[in-house]
Enzyme design. Structure first.
Site, PDB file in Angstrom:
ATOM      1  N   ASP A  13       0.787  -1.264   0.125  1.00  0.00           N
ATOM      2  CA  ASP A  13      -0.019   0.011  -0.160  1.00  0.00           C
ATOM      3  C   ASP A  13       1.025   1.437  -0.024  1.00  0.00           C
ATOM      4  OD1 ASP A  13      -2.448  -1.638   0.567  1.00  0.00           O
ATOM      5  OD2 ASP A  13      -2.028  -1.803   2.450  1.00  0.00           O
ATOM      6  N   GLY A  15       1.884   3.272  -2.581  1.00  0.00           N
ATOM      7  CA  GLY A  15       1.329   3.848  -3.762  1.00  0.00           C
ATOM      8  C   GLY A  15       2.206   3.305  -4.844  1.00  0.00           C
ATOM      9  N   HIS A  41      -4.495  -1.781  -6.100  1.00  0.00           N
ATOM     10  CA  HIS A  41      -3.588  -0.441  -6.264  1.00  0.00           C
ATOM     11  C   HIS A  41      -4.731   0.451  -6.601  1.00  0.00           C
ATOM     12  CE1 HIS A  41       0.225  -2.507  -6.699  1.00  0.00           C
ATOM     13  NE2 HIS A  41      -0.256  -3.007  -7.891  1.00  0.00           N
TER      14      HIS A  41
HETATM   15  P1  GDP Z   1      -0.483   0.285  -3.906  1.00  0.00           P
HETATM   16  O1  GDP Z   1      -1.132  -1.084  -3.627  1.00  0.00           O
HETATM   17  O2  GDP Z   1       1.186   0.290  -3.390  1.00  0.00           O
HETATM   18  O3  GDP Z   1      -0.645   0.998  -5.158  1.00  0.00           O
HETATM   19  O4  GDP Z   1      -1.093   1.272  -2.769  1.00  0.00           O
HETATM   20  P2  GDP Z   1      -2.804   1.579  -2.641  1.00  0.00           P
HETATM   21  O5  GDP Z   1      -3.403   2.016  -3.910  1.00  0.00           O
HETATM   22  O6  GDP Z   1      -3.338   0.488  -1.721  1.00  0.00           O
HETATM   23  O7  GDP Z   1      -2.632   2.698  -1.409  1.00  0.00           O
HETATM   24  C1  GDP Z   1      -1.855   3.911  -1.842  1.00  0.00           C
HETATM   25  C2  GDP Z   1      -3.009   5.005  -1.678  1.00  0.00           C
HETATM   26  O8  GDP Z   1      -2.595   6.229  -1.373  1.00  0.00           O
HETATM   27  C3  GDP Z   1      -4.121   5.313  -3.094  1.00  0.00           C
HETATM   28  O9  GDP Z   1      -5.451   5.461  -2.639  1.00  0.00           O
HETATM   29  C4  GDP Z   1      -3.473   6.393  -3.493  1.00  0.00           C
HETATM   30  O10 GDP Z   1      -4.503   6.809  -4.514  1.00  0.00           O
HETATM   31  C5  GDP Z   1      -3.187   7.147  -2.611  1.00  0.00           C
HETATM   32  N1  GDP Z   1      -1.823   8.307  -2.871  1.00  0.00           N
HETATM   33  C6  GDP Z   1      -0.677   7.679  -3.674  1.00  0.00           C
HETATM   34  N2  GDP Z   1       0.052   8.580  -3.285  1.00  0.00           N
HETATM   35  C7  GDP Z   1      -0.258   9.572  -2.725  1.00  0.00           C
HETATM   36  C8  GDP Z   1       0.169  10.704  -2.191  1.00  0.00           C
HETATM   37  O11 GDP Z   1       1.293  11.319  -2.558  1.00  0.00           O
HETATM   38  N3  GDP Z   1      -0.769  11.592  -1.622  1.00  0.00           N
HETATM   39  C9  GDP Z   1      -2.090  11.299  -1.250  1.00  0.00           C
HETATM   40  N4  GDP Z   1      -2.700  12.079  -0.320  1.00  0.00           N
HETATM   41  N5  GDP Z   1      -2.517   9.849  -1.592  1.00  0.00           N
HETATM   42  C10 GDP Z   1      -1.662   9.349  -2.493  1.00  0.00           C
END
Ligand code: GDP
Length: 424
Positions: A13, A15, A41
């Site tokens: 998670d 990002g 994601h």
């Molecule tokens: P992944 O599985 O590694 O892709 O991560 P997830 O999608 O589960 O979690 C990352 C969450 O953080 C998602 O809801 C993204 O839209 C959000 N996100 C990613 N980068 C940023 C950021 O720089 N700032 C904020 N506020 N949210 C972010």
């Protein structure tokens, strides 16, 4: 020609999907090489907001070919549902932009059953599985008791192979768990309902990738979860059942002789962990609640509230090392903007001694975090696009992490949108 893997440094998670979505601009092919639909994601771009579970995050870019490699847990049922969902949001998915390895094993309906039955049996000792069947799937794969996607093209062999597997699986379901057995009829209906739908996407993706390589195409490898959930190097047994490391990309993608030119490790500006298992830097109470709310830390797959904590430099340094990261993307910096002072887990204390080495899993539960505080920047940084425009305290925070983990931080993400990024 570039071969780059985008991997998680922490517990998942971080990002990664957001970084893949951004970086695919420079790539022709995006490959998922391990894991299944058990994590998610979240991608926000000009086409909308999407929750991806199995589809590679390059699916939104025109001209990018997406590959599900042989290392993934190919769940035809959930993949088909996900494809329907994403297509209903206006994205085109065809055999030209999605290719599924004929060597990927099929996650069958009983894998989900087995996952749920085993979690029920474990009761309060459960692993916190998402019950998507991933652990039973990989154990069956290693026992050589799965069906390869390519077998769908050989109906006679498929039927006798399925009969043999079913005989064995039904024994486990009924005798070990007292659960319902599957009939061949049920399995055939399931094959028709889901496998037939994805059949046209199945091909020899190893050959496709070799050809892409020969043509000098840029290939991106997208991992699921993070280093600390890696089956061999993570917090076993609270890991996933596959290898989330960049080192597995060649094997799980279909290009076993591949050498990666870059490994982008994704690190969150604070820590989160979903499910069970030791999480040394965990925060509790109001402090945790606020961070969870500000960062909207709820699982993309299950909606479960994620456990939260300060950035853990011990775990992050370890994650960078086992991933062999060459660059770091630091995400969610904007979330910390509300803090007057920011807690940082600088080392652990075990047996009355401070250590900056990540301990053996069995030692983790007794490790205590050593927390220090750094100055917060106390202003909205989500609109910042240049390094020099970040407040000094934010730059100090990035540089402090960089020094501690020994890897350059080249991207800083300040929002979920594609362009909320600072290149450094
Ligand atoms: P992944 O599985 O590694 O892709 O991560 P997830 O999608 O589960 O979690 C990352 C969450 O953080 C998602 O809801 C993204 O839209 C959000 N996100 C990613 N980068 C940023 C950021 O720089 N700032 C904020 N506020 N949210 C972010």
């Amino acid at each position: 020609m570039k071969n780059c893997a985008i991997v998680g440094i922490n517990w998942g998670d971080e990002g990664k999907g957001r970084m893949v979505d951004l970086l695919t601009e420079d790539y022709d092919v995006v490959v998922r090489y391990q894991g299944g639909g058990n994590a998610g994601h979240t991608v926000v771009n000009e086409k909308g907001k999407f929750a991806l579970h199995l589809l590679p995050s390059g699916i939104f870019r025109e001209g990018v070919v997406n590959v599900l490699g042989n290392g993934v847990a190919l769940d035809p049922e959930n993949l088909w549902k996900e494809m329907q969902q994403v297509t209903s949001q206006g994205i085109s998915i065809t055999p030209d932009n999605l290719k599924i390895s004929d060597r990927a094993s099929l996650l069958m309906p009983w894998h989900r059953d087995m996952d749920a039955l085993e979690e029920q049996r474990l009761a309060d000792k459960k692993y916190g599985s998402t019950r998507q069947g991933i652990a039973p799937f990989y154990s069956d794969k290693y026992q050589k008791k799965t069906i390869l996607a390519g077998e769908l093209f050989y109906p006679e062999e498929l039927e006798s192979h399925l009969e043999a597997i079913l005989e064995w699986k039904d024994l486990t379901l009924t005798r070990v768990y007292g659960a319902k057995a599957y009939t061949m009829e049920e399995v055939k209906t399931w094959l028709a309902d889901y496998c037939d739908k994805i059949k046209s996407f199945i091909c020899d993706t190893g050959e496709f990738l070799k050809e892409a390589q020969a043509q000098g195409k840029n290939i991106l490898f997208e991992a699921q979860l993070g280093a600390l959930r890696d089956l061999d190097y993570g917090i076993y047994p609270y890991t996933t059942s596959s290898n989330a490391l960049a080192a597995y990309a060649p094997v799980g993608s279909g290009l076993p002789s591949l050498r990666l030119s870059d490994v982008v490790g994704v690190v969150k500006a604070y820590s989160t962990c979903v499910g069970e298992g030791p999480f040394v830097c965990e925060m509790f109470g109001e402090e945790a609640e606020t961070l969870r709310e500000k960062g909207f830390e709820y699982g993309a797959k299950t909606g479960r509230a994620r456990r939260v904590g300060p950035i853990d430099l011990v775990a992050t340094r370890y994650g960078v090392e086992v991933q062999g990261a060459t660059k770091i993307a630091l995400t969610k910096m904007d979330v910390l903007s509300y803090m007057d002072r920011i807690p940082v887990c600088v080392c652990y204390e075990t047996d009355g001694k401070k250590t900056d080495r990540f301990p053996f899993p069995a030692k983790l539960s007794e490790a205590r975090p050593v927390i220090e505080y750094v100055e917060g920047w106390k202003c909205d940084i989500s609109g910042v696009r240049r390094w020099e425009d970040l407040p000094k305290e934010a730059r100090d925070y990035v540089e402090m992490i960089e020094r501690a983990i020994g890897c350059p931080i080249t991207y800083i993400s300040v929002g979920p949108e594609r362009d909320s990024i600072i290149y450094r």
